[in-house]
Design a protein around this motif. Structure first.
Motif, PDB file in Angstrom:
ATOM      1  N   UNK A  26       0.434  13.403  -7.861  1.00 17.52           N
ATOM      2  CA  UNK A  26      -0.218  14.545  -7.327  1.00 17.52           C
ATOM      3  C   UNK A  26       0.770  15.656  -7.371  1.00 17.52           C
TER       4      UNK A  26
ATOM      5  N   UNK B 102      -8.714  15.418  -7.461  1.00 13.93           N
ATOM      6  CA  UNK B 102      -9.394  14.329  -6.926  1.00 13.93           C
ATOM      7  C   UNK B 102     -10.708  13.996  -7.418  1.00 13.93           C
TER       8      UNK B 102
ATOM      9  N   UNK C 126       1.031  -1.341   0.069  1.00  8.76           N
ATOM     10  CA  UNK C 126       0.127  -0.127   0.100  1.00  8.76           C
ATOM     11  C   UNK C 126       0.917   1.144  -0.046  1.00  8.76           C
ATOM     12  N   UNK C 127       1.998   1.190   0.941  1.00  9.59           N
ATOM     13  CA  UNK C 127       2.629   2.418   0.845  1.00  9.59           C
ATOM     14  C   UNK C 127       3.608   2.802  -0.532  1.00  9.59           C
TER      15      UNK C 127
ATOM     16  N   UNK D 115      -6.066  20.786  -6.578  1.00  9.66           N
ATOM     17  CA  UNK D 115      -6.003  19.411  -5.889  1.00  9.66           C
ATOM     18  C   UNK D 115      -7.442  18.696  -5.936  1.00  9.66           C
ATOM     19  N   UNK D 116      -8.534  19.503  -5.597  1.00 12.10           N
ATOM     20  CA  UNK D 116     -10.029  19.207  -5.732  1.00 12.10           C
ATOM     21  C   UNK D 116     -10.225  18.676  -7.033  1.00 12.10           C
TER      22      UNK D 116
ATOM     23  N   UNK E 167       0.585   4.353  -2.731  1.00 16.43           N
ATOM     24  CA  UNK E 167       0.429   5.665  -2.112  1.00 16.43           C
ATOM     25  C   UNK E 167       1.592   6.688  -2.511  1.00 16.43           C
TER      26      UNK E 167
ATOM     27  N   UNK F  14       1.115  10.035  -4.718  1.00 19.48           N
ATOM     28  CA  UNK F  14       1.542  10.968  -4.307  1.00 19.48           C
ATOM     29  C   UNK F  14       2.457  11.868  -5.181  1.00 19.48           C
TER      30      UNK F  14
END
Lengths: 221, 221
Positions: free
Chosen positions: A144, A168, A133-134, A164-165, A137, A141
């Motif tokens: 992002x 997402x 999972x790390x 960011x919104x 993620x 990131x």
């Protein structure tokens, strides 16, 4: 069911590091192909093993679970999507609508990505170790950290939080609209009886319209 | 595993119609309670049978599959949500932001609804007969026929298509934001290490913000 012991690559047991890498990649390729053909939800570990010509037990020396295979594919999808989105955003026209269209198409162009956006929180992140999972993620990131500043350069009226919104919610909308546009056989039969029942039949057009509208809302905020 | 043969209602076999109705309702109640406690994805047919004190085979005389149980709950959730949303919209203030807040809270108040919005297209509509899907889709359409005109009365600047988009995208956003706010234990462990990794921790606040922004975009269109 009898499962062949030889792989498509033609070796019985992977001993050398390059053979192991080849087999690792072959497993990911098989899972990707099956998911694009049948949908992520319909692909089992046994199906992947059969496609790649391995026993399930041998496959589980490479991956913890079925879910790890798809989460590794999701890592790759995030990296590749971010690279494509960055390139497309750097050549987008100056109008917000043009930026919205570039963002929407960069997602709609990747049908596996759209599915994995849905399955990652739902099942994939639930049946793997913390380390897997790390790694996933960190891939999210990294995307992002690249795409949000690129959105801000293309949309100078928005702050980082709004960008960011946009990132997402475009992902959440893509995941949901993909499901709506790919109904079950039962629902497809109902739609054939009454086409008005099909609410979002055109995935790409629905996503473009959503991103344009949501971006207009962020600009009005 | 030993499963008790007597139900919570204390009868061995439902023979009379009212006993059958009682048992049908008891199965739905058990599924609802387990889903609210453990999440829809974690509730199995065996778990529901154990909770209600029946054999799985007896339970399958009442429902085709686990998925039918949840799709019947989704029917009820759509009806109850629509009734609540109608009542709340009739007393909402005149500002679009007030209408957005009423809509967002009407969804956020129903945690089972938020989960079933996600699972309906994903799994529930895939493992039931055409007739069960038809009943569910009729419930969705009945909600839509009530709520979309009520949104139009509250938001006279929007046409019916925009009000439908508001209804549909609020549902898709609720499904996705619910997942983001209820991560797996592995993801929760990562968030505990680095709280900045939690992207949408407050479900209700995220949904309110989304509906306000999307509505602003529809009004700007």
């Amino acid at each position: 069911m009898v499962v062949a012991m030889t792989t498509k690559a033609g070796f019985l047991r992977a001993r050398r590091p390059e053979q192991k890498q080849q087999r690792y990649a072959a497993i990911l390729d098989a899972a990707r192909e099956l998911a694009l053909r049948d949908g992520v939800g319909a692909v089992s570990l046994a199906g992947i093993a059969a496609e790649v010509g391995m026993h399930k037990s041998a496959l589980l020396k490479y991956f913890e679970t079925r879910e790890e295979i798809f989460l590794r594919l999701a890592e790759t999808e995030f990296h590749e999507w971010a690279a494509g989105a960055l390139a497309a955003l750097s050549t987008a026209g100056p109008e917000p609508r043009q930026v919205a269209d570039v963002l929407a198409h960069s997602v709609a162009d990747r049908p596996l990505f759209c599915q994995l956006l849905l399955y990652s929180p739902l099942t994939l992140e639930r049946n793997v170790s913390l380390e897997v999972v790390r790694a996933f993620k960190q891939a999210v990131n990294a995307s992002l950290q690249q795409v949000v500043p690129a959105l801000q350069r293309a949309l100078p009226a928005l702050d980082a939080e709004a960008c960011f919104d946009l990132f997402a919610m475009s992902g959440i909308a893509a995941a949901g609209l993909w499901q709506a546009a790919h109904p079950s056989p039962q629902v497809a039969a109902l739609h054939a009886e009454d086409p008005h029942m099909a609410l979002h039949p055109d995935f790409r057009a629905s996503l473009v319209r959503f991103v344009r509208t949501y971006l207009a809302g962020l600009l009005a905020r």
